[in-house]
Scaffold this active site. Structure first.
Site, PDB file in Angstrom:
ATOM      1  NE  ARG A  17      -3.122  -1.031   3.149  1.00  0.00           N
ATOM      2  CZ  ARG A  17      -3.563  -0.682   4.281  1.00  0.00           C
ATOM      3  NH1 ARG A  17      -3.964   0.568   4.474  1.00  0.00           N
ATOM      4  NH2 ARG A  17      -3.403  -1.067   5.617  1.00  0.00           N
ATOM      5  CB  THR A  89       3.685 -12.845  12.064  1.00  0.00           C
ATOM      6  OG1 THR A  89       2.709 -13.614  12.614  1.00  0.00           O
ATOM      7  CG2 THR A  89       3.444 -11.590  11.342  1.00  0.00           C
ATOM      8  CB  SER A 110       6.217  -4.558  13.365  1.00  0.00           C
ATOM      9  OG  SER A 110       5.452  -5.978  13.679  1.00  0.00           O
ATOM     10  CG  ASN A 389      32.413  46.426   4.970  1.00  0.00           C
ATOM     11  OD1 ASN A 389      31.862  45.708   3.982  1.00  0.00           O
ATOM     12  ND2 ASN A 389      31.897  46.968   5.777  1.00  0.00           N
TER      13      ASN A 389
HETATM   14  C1  UD1 Z   1      -0.321  -9.005  13.004  1.00  0.00           C
HETATM   15  C2  UD1 Z   1      -0.796  -9.995  14.017  1.00  0.00           C
HETATM   16  C3  UD1 Z   1      -2.318  -9.143  14.799  1.00  0.00           C
HETATM   17  C4  UD1 Z   1      -1.811  -7.805  15.426  1.00  0.00           C
HETATM   18  C5  UD1 Z   1      -1.170  -7.201  14.146  1.00  0.00           C
HETATM   19  C6  UD1 Z   1      -0.819  -5.770  14.794  1.00  0.00           C
HETATM   20  C7  UD1 Z   1      -0.178 -12.270  13.392  1.00  0.00           C
HETATM   21  C8  UD1 Z   1      -0.602 -13.315  12.744  1.00  0.00           C
HETATM   22  N1  UD1 Z   1      -1.187 -11.279  13.749  1.00  0.00           N
HETATM   23  O1  UD1 Z   1      -1.399  -8.672  12.021  1.00  0.00           O
HETATM   24  O2  UD1 Z   1      -2.720 -10.266  15.792  1.00  0.00           O
HETATM   25  O3  UD1 Z   1      -3.127  -7.360  15.801  1.00  0.00           O
HETATM   26  O4  UD1 Z   1      -0.149  -7.690  13.716  1.00  0.00           O
HETATM   27  O5  UD1 Z   1      -0.392  -4.902  13.737  1.00  0.00           O
HETATM   28  O6  UD1 Z   1       0.786 -11.995  13.807  1.00  0.00           O
HETATM   29  N2  UD1 Z   1       6.070  -9.959   8.553  1.00  0.00           N
HETATM   30  C9  UD1 Z   1       7.105 -10.696   8.015  1.00  0.00           C
HETATM   31  N3  UD1 Z   1       6.929 -11.704   7.267  1.00  0.00           N
HETATM   32  C10 UD1 Z   1       5.635 -12.383   7.175  1.00  0.00           C
HETATM   33  C11 UD1 Z   1       4.667 -11.809   7.441  1.00  0.00           C
HETATM   34  C12 UD1 Z   1       4.669 -10.531   7.985  1.00  0.00           C
HETATM   35  O7  UD1 Z   1       8.133 -10.184   8.284  1.00  0.00           O
HETATM   36  O8  UD1 Z   1       5.641 -13.358   6.613  1.00  0.00           O
HETATM   37  C13 UD1 Z   1       5.947  -8.833   9.184  1.00  0.00           C
HETATM   38  C14 UD1 Z   1       5.576  -7.360   8.427  1.00  0.00           C
HETATM   39  O9  UD1 Z   1       6.482  -6.749   7.409  1.00  0.00           O
HETATM   40  C15 UD1 Z   1       5.227  -6.435   9.458  1.00  0.00           C
HETATM   41  C16 UD1 Z   1       4.747  -7.441  10.711  1.00  0.00           C
HETATM   42  O10 UD1 Z   1       5.643  -8.774  10.292  1.00  0.00           O
HETATM   43  O11 UD1 Z   1       6.271  -5.813   9.682  1.00  0.00           O
HETATM   44  C17 UD1 Z   1       3.557  -7.661  10.889  1.00  0.00           C
HETATM   45  O12 UD1 Z   1       2.788  -8.213   9.770  1.00  0.00           O
HETATM   46  P1  UD1 Z   1       1.433  -7.620   9.122  1.00  0.00           P
HETATM   47  O13 UD1 Z   1       0.911  -8.440   8.102  1.00  0.00           O
HETATM   48  O14 UD1 Z   1       1.464  -6.060   9.255  1.00  0.00           O
HETATM   49  O15 UD1 Z   1       0.389  -8.228  10.639  1.00  0.00           O
HETATM   50  P2  UD1 Z   1      -0.881  -8.806  10.524  1.00  0.00           P
HETATM   51  O16 UD1 Z   1      -0.942 -10.179  10.006  1.00  0.00           O
HETATM   52  O17 UD1 Z   1      -1.505  -7.891   9.862  1.00  0.00           O
END
Ligand code: UD1
Ligand code: CA
Length: 469
Positions: A17, A89, A110, A389
């Protein structure tokens, strides 16, 4: 605290995004990459090491982040591990555990959440105590999209359920998981080995470790905070701009607490470090970059951009002045007056009470105490003595097309208007250079030097008249 802390920063996600070719975590907030804020915060909870998980744009991310310097002066250990492909994650943290030692606590952060305060992380670590799984949680009026904190009848945490997996009743829960947890590494290692991806998104969820902790009969602690900014992530340019303003407001508040008078805290941008003495005043729309120090009693006018500079006590920088010291730095001596519309470039060193006026450019030049260049002038590669100056429209011709040469203007010299000093050249002390001169040879001390066409006067001169017919 009796246990070591290892920080894991998740930064492998794509950041679709942002609609940018730059990896999301390298976008800048207050002049620093988002993930750099996270790493620097880790240093403030005395972490032993930081492991950043990279994936999308891994090479750029790894090149764009540096280990923070901690109070002892040493750099914190910073390592990178790659996650290819990105399967969630939980999968991300699985990549990090091989490099984590079992005697520590893992603090999961994060890379796109830059404004978490060290105090909140410290409270979370205290709750973990080296033994428990501790979650940072928050109440959100609109919890859509977040993992919900499901509590048992006795109030203890039973699970985190992701929004997409949640029932209607669970979606009504407003307490959400922030994405930040502290967990004993030994336990984390075992729980991550048990993860699966049988869920709505087909991902390995880190949040499933809560379920395992509960089934192992371990207490899960939650530290609930009220300040949503601390766990706000950046997913879009709009959110980046919102957090930038929030960050700048924090910086402005800190400065005002120290006594700095800001004309408007909403119109200040510090993209680096700004250190101010007592009774400093800063007018609206000023931008500070790199490291800037401002001495006691100095005033900065509206619309100035100042980078990598040391501004002395009592200095007045008038509006619309641009100062950029880059690597060489700029220094402005006590009581100097600069601007409006002045430009100080790398290596400009101004002594006490120096005056630099409008449309004057100074580069790699030293001006001794009391020297003045008040209008429309250029000083490059020059050494200017005390009380000189330097007239309007005068320039040092410091560049011969191949090499730069120095101009030396000794103490008490007056350089008239519109002079060209062709370097290398020295103007002797106390000398005067007549207006409009092009000086190519050294001039003796005390002399008047004039180098221009002599004035010709023709009496009763008739201007040509227009022919008739
Ligand atoms: C995650 C949490 C959710 C929480 C939210 C808060 C999980 C499954 N869920 O949601 O409970 O409310 O954060 O913002 O953890 N990332 C990686 N590798 C991956 C996936 C993600 O490095 O395979 C990183 C992303 O770049 C980001 C962070 O992990 O920095 C969180 O990922 P994001 O997709 O934003 O989290 P959600 O799944 O939305
Ligand atoms: Ca996601």
């Amino acid at each position: 605290m009796s246990f070591p802390v290892d920080v894991v920063v998740m930064a492998a996600g794509k950041g679709t995004r942002m609609k940018s070719s730059k990896p999301k975590v390298l976008h800048r907030l207050g002049g620093r990459a988002l993930a750099q804020h996270v790493i620097d915060t880790a240093a403030r909870v005395s972490a032993r090491s930081v492991v950043v998980i990279t994936g999308h744009g891994a090479e750029q991310v790894e090149a764009g982040l540096v280990a923070p310097v901690v109070d002892s002066g040493a750099a914190l250990e910073l390592q990178f591990v790659r996650q290819e492909p990105q399967l969630g994650t939980g999968h991300a943290v699985q990549q990090a555990v091989p490099v984590l030692a079992d005697d520590g606590v893992t603090l999961v952060l994060s890379g796109d959440v830059p404004l978490t305060r060290p105090e909140a992380l410290q409270a979370l670590l205290d709750l973990c105590g080296g033994h428990h799984l501790a979650l940072l949680t928050l109440d959100m009026p609109d919890p859509t999209g977040y993992g919900r904190i499901v509590r048992a009848a006795d109030g203890s945490v039973a699970a985190i359920v992701e929004h997409k997996d949640a029932s209607e009743a669970q979606r009504a829960i407003t307490e959400i998981y922030s994405g930040i947890m502290a967990v004993p590494t030994r336990l984390l290692r075992g729980w991550l080995a048990r993860l699966d991806n049988r869920n709505a998104q087909g991902e390995y969820y880190l949040t499933d470790v809560v379920k395992f902790a509960v089934s192992d009969g371990l207490k899960v602690a939650a530290h609930r905070i009220a300040d949503a900014l601390q766990v706000a992530g950046v997913n879009s340019p709009v959110q980046l701009a919102e957090l930038e303003r929030a960050y700048q407001r924090r910086v402005a508040d800190r400065l005002m607490e120290q006594g700095v008078r800001l004309a408007d805290p909403a119109r200040l941008d510090v993209r680096g470090t700004l250190v101010c003495g007592q009774d400093v005043e800063i007018d609206v729309n000023c931008v500070f970059e790199g490291r800037v120090e401002i001495g006691a009693g100095a005033r900065i006018g509206a619309n100035c951009v100042i980078a990598n500079a040391v501004i002395g006590e009592g200095v007045v920088i008038h509006p619309f002045t641009h100062i950029d010291g880059e690597k060489a730095g700029v220094s402005v001596g006590a009581g100097a007056l600069v601007g409006p519309f002045a430009r100080l470039r790398p290596g400009a060193k101004l002594g006490r009470e120096v005056h630099i006026g409008n449309f004057v450019e100074v580069k790699n030049s030293t001006l001794a105490d009391g020297a003045k260049a008040n209008h429309l002038a250029y000083l490059g590669d020059a050494t200017v003595g005390e009380r000189v100056n330097y007239g309007a429209g005068s320039i040092t011709a410091n560049y011969d097309g191949a090499n730069k040469h120095r101009t030396v203007i000794e103490a008490d010299v007056h350089v008239g208007s519109n002079c060209v000093l062709v370097a290398p050249v020295t103007i002797g002390a106390g000398g005067t250079v007549g207006g409009g001169s092009t000086i190519t040879k050294d001039t003796p001390a005390g002399a008047l030097s004039v180098a221009r066409g002599r004035q010709t006067v023709i009496a009763n001169w008739q201007r040509p008249a227009k022919k008739k017919g």
